[in-house]
Design a protein around this motif. Sequence first.
Motif, short mmCIF file in Angstrom:
data_model
loop_
_atom_site.label_atom_id
_atom_site.label_comp_id
_atom_site.label_asym_id
_atom_site.label_seq_id
_atom_site.Cartn_x
_atom_site.Cartn_y
_atom_site.Cartn_z
N GLU A 1 0.83 -1.21 0.00
CA GLU A 1 0.00 0.00 0.00
C GLU A 1 0.88 1.27 0.00
OE1 GLU A 1 -4.18 0.49 2.14
OE2 GLU A 1 -2.48 0.30 3.52
N ASP A 2 1.90 1.25 0.86
CA ASP A 2 2.77 2.43 0.98
C ASP A 2 3.76 2.55 -0.16
OD1 ASP A 2 1.48 2.84 3.30
OD2 ASP A 2 3.22 2.65 4.63
N ARG A 3 4.04 1.43 -0.81
CA ARG A 3 5.06 1.44 -1.88
C ARG A 3 4.46 0.88 -3.16
NH1 ARG A 3 10.48 0.76 -0.67
NH2 ARG A 3 10.61 0.46 -2.92
N PRO A 4 3.79 1.73 -3.93
CA PRO A 4 3.09 1.26 -5.15
C PRO A 4 4.02 0.71 -6.22
CG PRO A 4 2.51 3.54 -4.60
CD PRO A 4 3.64 3.16 -3.70
N VAL B 1 5.18 -12.05 -5.56
CA VAL B 1 4.77 -13.24 -6.31
C VAL B 1 5.10 -14.46 -5.46
CG1 VAL B 1 6.96 -13.40 -7.63
CG2 VAL B 1 4.87 -14.40 -8.56
N ALA B 2 4.16 -15.43 -5.45
CA ALA B 2 4.35 -16.56 -4.54
C ALA B 2 3.80 -17.85 -5.12
CB ALA B 2 3.63 -16.26 -3.22
N ASP B 3 4.46 -18.93 -4.73
CA ASP B 3 3.96 -20.26 -5.09
C ASP B 3 3.09 -20.80 -3.96
OD1 ASP B 3 3.60 -22.68 -6.42
OD2 ASP B 3 5.33 -23.60 -5.43
N VAL B 4 2.83 -19.94 -3.01
CA VAL B 4 2.09 -20.35 -1.84
C VAL B 4 1.05 -19.28 -1.60
CG1 VAL B 4 3.69 -21.87 -0.63
CG2 VAL B 4 4.16 -19.47 -0.66
N MET B 5 -0.18 -19.57 -1.89
CA MET B 5 -1.21 -18.54 -1.87
C MET B 5 -1.39 -17.93 -0.47
SD MET B 5 -5.06 -18.91 -3.21
CE MET B 5 -4.81 -18.79 -4.96
N ASP C 1 -7.21 -12.75 -1.84
CA ASP C 1 -8.29 -12.01 -2.51
C ASP C 1 -8.17 -10.51 -2.23
OD1 ASP C 1 -9.22 -14.32 -3.53
OD2 ASP C 1 -10.90 -14.55 -2.13
N GLU C 2 -7.88 -10.22 -0.97
CA GLU C 2 -7.72 -8.82 -0.58
C GLU C 2 -6.53 -8.18 -1.32
OE1 GLU C 2 -7.31 -6.92 3.76
OE2 GLU C 2 -7.86 -9.06 3.71
N LEU C 3 -5.43 -8.95 -1.41
CA LEU C 3 -4.24 -8.42 -2.08
C LEU C 3 -4.51 -8.14 -3.55
CD1 LEU C 3 -1.43 -10.73 -0.56
CD2 LEU C 3 -1.72 -8.28 -0.14
N PHE D 1 -4.27 -4.57 -5.14
CA PHE D 1 -3.00 -4.32 -5.85
C PHE D 1 -2.94 -4.95 -7.24
CE2 PHE D 1 -2.09 -4.57 -1.21
CZ PHE D 1 -2.03 -3.19 -1.01
N GLY D 2 -4.01 -5.57 -7.68
CA GLY D 2 -4.11 -6.09 -9.05
C GLY D 2 -2.91 -6.90 -9.48
N HIS D 3 -2.35 -6.53 -10.61
CA HIS D 3 -1.27 -7.30 -11.22
C HIS D 3 0.08 -7.16 -10.52
CE1 HIS D 3 -3.01 -8.34 -15.43
NE2 HIS D 3 -3.63 -8.92 -14.43
N ARG D 4 0.11 -6.40 -9.44
CA ARG D 4 1.37 -6.33 -8.67
C ARG D 4 1.53 -7.56 -7.79
NH1 ARG D 4 0.45 -1.39 -5.37
NH2 ARG D 4 2.44 -1.98 -4.43
#
Length: 306
Positions: free
Chosen positions: A238-241, A246-250, A255-257, A261-264
């Motif tokens: 949020e503070d650093r747009p 990216v993670a292999d572990v959800m 959902d909130e992320l 933050f969409g595609h970030r």
Amino acid sequence: MKVLLATQKPFAAKAVEGIVSILTEAGHTVEKLENYTSQEALTAAVSDAEALIIRSDKVTGEVMSAAPKLKIVVRAGAGFDNVDLAAATARNIVVMNTPGQNSNAVAELALGLMIFMARTQFTPATGSELQGKRLGVQAYGNVGRLVGQKASALGMEISALDPFLTDEQIVAGGARPVHSLEELYANSDYLSIHIPALPSTIKSIGYDLITKMPKGATLVNTARKEVIDEDGLFRALEDRPDLKYVADVMPDIYDELTKHFGHRVFATPKKMGAQTAEANVNAGLAAARQIVDFFATGNRKFQVNK
Ligand code: 3PG
């Protein structure tokens, strides 16, 4: 001996064939419990098992209590945070892992995830290249070293931190040694996490560390979701747009992320780092051989609950 192969996320057929043939040729019998959907199913299946081969399957004290004949559990893979080691030790059950056997698969995925994020999740938007970027490797073990070496071939500059290795060992593996997490995070355009989930590492990566990363950096987690302080991750993004995750572990808050933050942010729906035919064969067959050897000679080389 009766060996139960219990895999909620089954191995490739070729690996299962190999496991069965190694064990049956040595005189053991094999039962399979694949794709099961509840802990109760596992608890019911272990009642007469003397050995157990698992992946990320949860072997709790309750499961072990339901397995009075159980002598050995082999986690076909590296991380054994899914096995209650204290409960196993209390019941004289030997727990082993198969270190290194699936590392290449995880390392390749870490690189794939970096490219995926650098190339804007394969959308037509303008991306960037890995060449010339700085990669920090947090824990330079079997997976971390391979990630570093492969990234080096792509022209990345590799730094690594590992409290269990000397500087000479890190240099011999092809990376520049770094001595603090702050320094590693502050100087990594990509930071690849390869630490196990332990009481000392759980939630250890949070706001303070993540916001140390340089502009435009990406945090890559193919280790365990538990090592991330997810509230801290959320606040950092949020503070650093400019930052990405990216993670292999959800994450629990995926959902909130993605909503904020969409595609970030991107996470695979199910842990897939070790899900290659090759890794399944390597880890599965190693597990079968370790069980054969344990019953034949008492070999405990890969025991983790010593
Ligand atoms: C491991 O610890 O070996 C990896 O996380 C792979 O786990 P998996 O066997 O559940 O895919």
